[in-house]
Design a protein around this motif. Structure first.
Motif, PDB file in Angstrom:
ATOM      1  N   MET A   1       0.839  -1.199   0.000  1.00 18.36           N
ATOM      2  CA  MET A   1       0.000   0.000   0.000  1.00 18.36           C
ATOM      3  C   MET A   1       0.877   1.254   0.000  1.00 18.36           C
ATOM      4  O   MET A   1       1.884   1.294   0.697  1.00 18.36           O
ATOM      5  N   PRO A   2       0.491   2.278  -0.779  1.00 20.90           N
ATOM      6  CA  PRO A   2       1.246   3.529  -0.743  1.00 20.90           C
ATOM      7  C   PRO A   2       1.212   4.171   0.634  1.00 20.90           C
ATOM      8  O   PRO A   2       0.256   4.006   1.396  1.00 20.90           O
ATOM      9  N   HIS A   3       2.242   4.893   0.954  1.00 20.39           N
ATOM     10  CA  HIS A   3       2.332   5.608   2.220  1.00 20.39           C
ATOM     11  C   HIS A   3       1.303   6.734   2.253  1.00 20.39           C
ATOM     12  O   HIS A   3       1.092   7.426   1.270  1.00 20.39           O
ATOM     13  N   LYS A   4       0.650   6.924   3.394  1.00 21.27           N
ATOM     14  CA  LYS A   4      -0.327   8.001   3.550  1.00 21.27           C
ATOM     15  C   LYS A   4       0.399   9.301   3.891  1.00 21.27           C
ATOM     16  O   LYS A   4       1.157   9.365   4.860  1.00 21.27           O
ATOM     17  N   THR A   5       0.189  10.331   3.094  1.00 15.26           N
ATOM     18  CA  THR A   5       0.796  11.625   3.350  1.00 15.26           C
ATOM     19  C   THR A   5      -0.188  12.535   4.065  1.00 15.26           C
ATOM     20  O   THR A   5      -1.398  12.298   4.059  1.00 15.26           O
ATOM     21  N   ALA A   6       0.335  13.607   4.646  1.00 12.51           N
ATOM     22  CA  ALA A   6      -0.487  14.497   5.467  1.00 12.51           C
ATOM     23  C   ALA A   6      -1.471  15.308   4.637  1.00 12.51           C
ATOM     24  O   ALA A   6      -2.510  15.710   5.123  1.00 12.51           O
ATOM     25  N   TYR A 204      10.381  13.452  -0.015  1.00 13.88           N
ATOM     26  CA  TYR A 204       9.999  12.817  -1.280  1.00 13.88           C
ATOM     27  C   TYR A 204       8.536  12.391  -1.256  1.00 13.88           C
ATOM     28  O   TYR A 204       7.809  12.531  -2.263  1.00 13.88           O
ATOM     29  N   LEU A 205       8.090  11.874  -0.132  1.00 11.94           N
ATOM     30  CA  LEU A 205       6.688  11.459  -0.007  1.00 11.94           C
ATOM     31  C   LEU A 205       5.751  12.659  -0.077  1.00 11.94           C
ATOM     32  O   LEU A 205       4.708  12.615  -0.753  1.00 11.94           O
ATOM     33  N   ARG A 206       6.122  13.716   0.633  1.00 14.62           N
ATOM     34  CA  ARG A 206       5.254  14.898   0.683  1.00 14.62           C
ATOM     35  C   ARG A 206       5.045  15.501  -0.700  1.00 14.62           C
ATOM     36  O   ARG A 206       3.956  15.998  -1.022  1.00 14.62           O
ATOM     37  N   TRP A 207       6.074  15.452  -1.536  1.00 14.90           N
ATOM     38  CA  TRP A 207       5.989  16.041  -2.870  1.00 14.90           C
ATOM     39  C   TRP A 207       5.520  15.047  -3.933  1.00 14.90           C
ATOM     40  O   TRP A 207       5.481  15.371  -5.121  1.00 14.90           O
ATOM     41  N   GLY A 208       5.184  13.835  -3.531  1.00 15.73           N
ATOM     42  CA  GLY A 208       4.685  12.859  -4.501  1.00 15.73           C
ATOM     43  C   GLY A 208       5.750  12.300  -5.419  1.00 15.73           C
ATOM     44  O   GLY A 208       5.434  11.797  -6.503  1.00 15.73           O
TER      45      GLY A 208
END
Length: 257
Positions: A1-6, A204-208
Motif C-alpha cells: 500500500m502507498p504511504h499516507k501523506t499528510a 519525497y513522499l510529501r511532494w509525490g
C-alpha cells in the motif's frame, strides 16, 4: 500500500510548471532523475565490463550485449526528460564506470562469479524495479510517463536472472553454491532500499516523488521475493531477512559478496 501523506500532493504537468515549483521540489526531483539516469548508464557498463567477461558461453554474452543496449536506451530516456529542464547529462557518457558518484555501487561493479551475476539480476534488479515502478507514479508527469519501456525491459532483465538461477540449482552442488551466494549478497540487496533513518524520505513522499518509505518499500519487496525463493528451495538468511541495519553494511564490500 502507498504511504499516507499528510495532505494532497502536487501534479506537475510540464517543465514550465516544474520551474514554478518550490526550490525543495525542484532539488529533490532533479536529484532523483539524475541518480536514476546515471544508474542506467552504469548498468550498461556493468553488463559489458563486468558480466560479459564472466559469461559462460556465446549465448550469454549475446544476452549481456542486448541488456546493455536496453540500459543505454533507459539512459537516453532519462536524459531526454532532463534535457527538457535544460539539464545536460552528456558528460556522463565520458565518465569511467567507477568515476560516477551519483549511483555508486562498487559491490555490483566487482561481481566476479556467474551465481553473483545471476542473483544480482534476479533479486538486485528486482529490488531496483520496485523503485522504478514507484517513479512511474511521480508527481512530475513527464518523468512518470517515461517509464513504460523501462519497466517492460527491466522485467525481462529480472526474468533472465531468474532463468540463470534455475539453471544453476538443477543439481545439489549448484543449489548450495547459489544459497551461499544469496546469504552473502542479501544484506547488499536490502541496502538498495536505503536507510530506515533517512531524513529526506518524508520530503519525497510529501511532494509525490515517492509512494513508500524505505522501510515500507523494503518490506513489500521481502514479502514478495521470499516465497519465490522458497519455491526454488532457497532461503533468505533468517536474522537478515528484513534487517537493513548499519552492521550489515559490510556486504557493500565486494569481497563479501
Amino acid at each position: 500500500m502507498p504511504h499516507k501523506t499528510a495532505g494532497p500532493v502536487p501534479v506537475v504537468e510540464t517543465p514550465e510548471d516544474f520551474r514554478r515549483m518550490p526550490e525543495e521540489y525542484q532539488e529533490l526531483a532533479t536529484h532523483q532523475m539524475m541518480v536514476h539516469t546515471e544508474g542506467e548508464l552504469s548498468g550498461a557498463d556493468d553488463y559489458l565490463q563486468v558480466f560479459l567477461p564472466i559469461a559462460p558461453n556465446a549465448y550469454e554474452r549475446k544476452v549481456c550485449c542486448e541488456r546493455a543496449a536496453e540500459e543505454i536506451d533507459h539512459y537516453m530516456i532519462g536524459a531526454e526528460v532532463l534535457e527538457g529542464l535544460d539539464i545536460d547529462t552528456t558528460y556522463m557518457l565520458h565518465q569511467k564506470l567507477l568515476d560516477r558518484g551519483l549511483y555508486a555501487s562498487p559491490a555490483i561493479h566487482n561481481i566476479k562469479t556467474w551465481p553473483q551475476r545471476a542473483l544480482f539480476s534476479y533479486i538486485g534488479e528486482n529490488a531496483v524495479l520496485d523503485h522504478i515502478e514507484e517513479m512511474a507514479h511521480s508527481s512530475y508527469r513527464p518523468w512518470a510517463n517515461s517509464f513504460g519501456k523501462v519497466i517492460r525491459d527491466e522485467h525481462v532483465h529480472v526474468g533472465h536472472g531468474r532463468r540463470i538461477v534455475r539453471e544453476l540449482i538443477k543439481d545439489e552442488a549448484g543449489r548450495e553454491e547459489v544459497q551461499q551466494t544469496l546469504t552473502r549478497m542479501w544484506p547488499f540487496v536490502l541496502s538498495l532500499f536505503g536507510s530506515e533513518n533517512s531524513t529526506r524520505t518524508e520530503q519525497y513522499l510529501r511532494w509525490g516523488l515517492r509512494q513508500r518509505t524505505n522501510a515500507e518499500a523494503r518490506d513489500v519487496f521481502v514479502a514478495r521475493i521470499r516465497p519465490e525463493l522458497a519455491r526454488m528451495g532457497l532461503t533468505i538468511p533468517g536474522a537478515l531477512a528484513t534487517s537493513a541495519s548499519p552492521e550489515n553494511a559490510a556486504a557493500e564490500d565486494p569481497a563479501q559478496l
